[in-house]
Design a protein around this motif. Structure first.
Motif, PDB file in Angstrom:
ATOM      1  N   ILE A   1       2.399   4.340   5.976  1.00 24.29           N
ATOM      2  CA  ILE A   1       1.376   4.774   6.893  1.00 24.29           C
ATOM      3  C   ILE A   1       1.397   6.295   7.136  1.00 24.29           C
ATOM      4  CG2 ILE A   1       0.899   4.727   9.632  1.00 24.29           C
ATOM      5  CD1 ILE A   1       1.825   1.708   9.169  1.00 24.29           C
ATOM      6  N   VAL A   2       2.617   7.076   7.009  1.00 24.51           N
ATOM      7  CA  VAL A   2       2.870   8.440   7.005  1.00 24.51           C
ATOM      8  C   VAL A   2       1.921   8.961   6.003  1.00 24.51           C
ATOM      9  CG1 VAL A   2       4.567  10.160   6.789  1.00 24.51           C
ATOM     10  CG2 VAL A   2       4.906   8.281   8.298  1.00 24.51           C
TER      11      VAL A   2
ATOM     12  N   SER B   1      10.506  -2.727   6.794  1.00 25.40           N
ATOM     13  CA  SER B   1      10.048  -2.071   7.863  1.00 25.40           C
ATOM     14  C   SER B   1       9.879  -0.412   7.500  1.00 25.40           C
ATOM     15  CB  SER B   1      10.905  -1.936   9.060  1.00 25.40           C
ATOM     16  OG  SER B   1      11.218  -3.593   9.277  1.00 25.40           O
ATOM     17  N   SER B   2      10.651   0.039   6.719  1.00 22.69           N
ATOM     18  CA  SER B   2      10.680   1.522   6.232  1.00 22.69           C
ATOM     19  C   SER B   2       9.681   1.509   5.453  1.00 22.69           C
ATOM     20  CB  SER B   2      12.318   1.852   5.716  1.00 22.69           C
ATOM     21  OG  SER B   2      13.293   1.380   6.355  1.00 22.69           O
TER      22      SER B   2
ATOM     23  N   PHE C   1       9.539   4.836  -1.040  1.00 25.53           N
ATOM     24  CA  PHE C   1       8.677   3.459  -0.743  1.00 25.53           C
ATOM     25  C   PHE C   1       8.972   2.636  -2.107  1.00 25.53           C
ATOM     26  CE2 PHE C   1       4.183   3.004  -2.130  1.00 25.53           C
ATOM     27  CZ  PHE C   1       3.979   1.490  -1.467  1.00 25.53           C
TER      28      PHE C   1
ATOM     29  N   LEU D   1       6.655   0.096   5.313  1.00 24.84           N
ATOM     30  CA  LEU D   1       5.333   0.082   5.845  1.00 24.84           C
ATOM     31  C   LEU D   1       5.326   1.388   6.694  1.00 24.84           C
ATOM     32  CD1 LEU D   1       5.737  -3.517   7.187  1.00 24.84           C
ATOM     33  CD2 LEU D   1       4.227  -2.692   5.292  1.00 24.84           C
ATOM     34  N   VAL D   2       6.186   1.674   7.284  1.00 26.52           N
ATOM     35  CA  VAL D   2       6.172   3.239   8.217  1.00 26.52           C
ATOM     36  C   VAL D   2       5.987   4.212   7.138  1.00 26.52           C
ATOM     37  CG1 VAL D   2       7.404   4.844   9.497  1.00 26.52           C
ATOM     38  CG2 VAL D   2       7.786   2.311  10.066  1.00 26.52           C
ATOM     39  N   ILE D   3       6.408   4.393   5.867  1.00 23.55           N
ATOM     40  CA  ILE D   3       6.522   5.404   4.999  1.00 23.55           C
ATOM     41  C   ILE D   3       5.114   5.417   4.226  1.00 23.55           C
ATOM     42  CG2 ILE D   3       7.054   6.309   2.754  1.00 23.55           C
ATOM     43  CD1 ILE D   3       9.985   5.162   3.124  1.00 23.55           C
TER      44      ILE D   3
END
Length: 457
Positions: A184-185, A177-178, A315, A180-182
């Motif tokens: 996108i950022v 989850s982290s 990531f 995928l978030v990283i």
């Protein structure tokens, strides 16, 4: 014998299976070959091959795992016809998982080392030559590489020692989850850099002229090879996760989710790399040079680069660690299925073995650097054995086991793959013909092509 653990959720199964498939090739190879072979035109071809080559074998590997409720150490014993010898494959499967980890933990260690270096600000004020020097220093420092390799291996072993649900599933969910978030950022930051649009055009606009320039045949083989290898099929590293799930959902749909997540990460990695490289006029090459030399140079130039660089290597560490955890879990389960070992014993014995067997890879770059076979050092040899031999030949075993009456057989495979709600695996005569006669031939061509490429280099 203790009761076999199951995943607590479908999301856990999909994220862990995708975590096993998502690796460094998604980041340091896919964007590069996409740019080289015509951008969006190559992506379309890659997606086509992913559906016709990779997906069916993912479904087969998951089906063998779920049908047997065992890792590949015992899955063929449970499903094969009496008197047949399919179970002999378990030794190749186990060797494949071990060999993969014998070099992958070293690269995972590099990622962790670079995350710490970025965080400490080691690249601030460095020039291009100094950035390159950091990587050269790391890969020639035996003790440093051993430290990082052991550290990431111990982290993965600790996660596996906590069990399937409380360790592997829970922590991989957080990591993925982290990750995928990283990503996108990082994409948002990359596409808002000056001249980012040129990078996006180069990456995404279909350019058949560029594909023709690079050679249509080469582009086709590159797309086939990437589609085939990206999913890590063939050595039972996905079958294990099939053995931890129930029959509520059909496996074709689950395979699509895993493949989609793997592809998403590969495509999005390019959305970070190309705009960033074009913004600072750097050539996005492939392999370790891209990740450890080109991108640190990008972050060095970028406002707030220390933060963005730290996020990128966090990531990359998660991408590497999710694969290491998944394959370690498979190796640990082998001993539990074969000899009925308790979890703790399997973790300790396999952990010591895995760390000891990973040492030659580090020595191959330092003390034993003069030892090569055909110009390849120990890491390259290990990689070649896994990627160009065990993965394609193992995929062939799963394929033939599921489609022929001498193995598990087409009907048994279909019944298992299609049990539960969701997308069904096509059962038509044409599909069966393709899987029985054409796909094994394609896999064999990919296997031969690996040797041709090596000889031609």
């Amino acid at each position: 014998m203790e009761k076999r653990e199951k995943f607590s959720s479908r999301l856990g199964f999909i994220l862990i299976s995708a975590g096993c498939a998502i690796g460094l090739g998604n980041v340091w190879r896919f964007p590069y070959i996409t740019g080289k072979y015509g951008g969006g035109a190559f992506v379309l071809m890659y997606l086509f091959f992913l559906v016709i080559l990779g997906l069916p074998i993912v479904v087969m590997e998951l089906s063998v795992g779920r049908g047997s409720q065992k890792s590949s150490a015992m899955s063929f014993n449970a499903l094969e016809p009496a008197g047949s010898k399919w179970h002999v494959f378990r030794y190749f499967s186990m060797a494949g998982n071990y060999l993969l980890m014998m070099f992958y933990t070293t690269i995972g260690g590099w990622m962790l080392a670079y995350f710490v270096k970025m965080l400490k600000g080691d690249f601030e004020g460095a020039d291009t030559a100094q950035v390159e020097g950091v990587f050269t220093a790391l890969t020639s420092d035996r003790n440093g590489m051993l430290f990082w390799m052991v550290l990431i291996s111990v982290a993965a072993l600790l996660i596996c020692s906590m069990g399937l649900q409380k360790g592997v599933e829970l922590i991989t969910k957080v990591m993925m989850s982290s990750l995928l978030v990283i990503m996108i950022v990082l994409v948002i930051r990359a596409v808002t850099l000056p001249n980012a649009a040129d990078g996006l055009k180069f990456y995404l606009l279909p350019d058949f002229g560029k594909m023709e320039e690079a050679g249509i045949k080469e582009a086709v083989f590159a797309a086939m090879g990437q589609a085939f290898f990206t999913l890590s099929v063939g050595v039972g590293s996905l079958a294990i996760f099939g053995s931890y799930i129930g029959k509520e959902r059909s496996l074709a749909g689950e395979a699509v989710s895993i493949t989609a997540l793997d592809t998403f990460v590969a495509v999005v990695a390019g959305l970070v790399i190309f705009p960033a490289c074009f913004a600072f006029d750097l050539n996005p090459g492939e392999g370790p040079g891209l990740v450890f030399v080109t991108l640190p140079n990008v972050f060095r130039e970028m406002p707030g680069g220390r933060v963005w660089g730290s996020l990128f290597f966090l990531f990359m560490t998660f991408a590497a660690l999710s694969t290491i955890v998944a394959v370690f879990q498979n190796i640990i389960q082998f001993a539990r299925d074969l000899w009925d070992w308790p979890l703790r014993r399997s973790v300790i014995v396999n952990g010591v073995l895995l760390i000891l067997l990973s040492i030659p890879c580090v020595l191959g770059m330092t003390d034993w650097s003069s030892f090569t076979i055909g110009g390849k050092n120990i890491m390259d040899i290990e990689d070649f054995i896994v990627s160009n031999n065990l993965l394609p030949l193992g995929s062939m075993v799963y394929l033939l086991f599921c489609v022929t009456r001498y193995g598990w057989g087409w009907d048994n495979f279909l019944k298992e793959a299609n049990a539960g709600a969701g997308m069904k695996f096509p059962s038509g005569r044409g599909v069966r013909f393709y899987l029985t006669f054409i796909l094994p031939l394609i896999v064999f061509v990919i296997f031969i092509q690996g040797y041709i490429s090596m000889i031609m280099k």
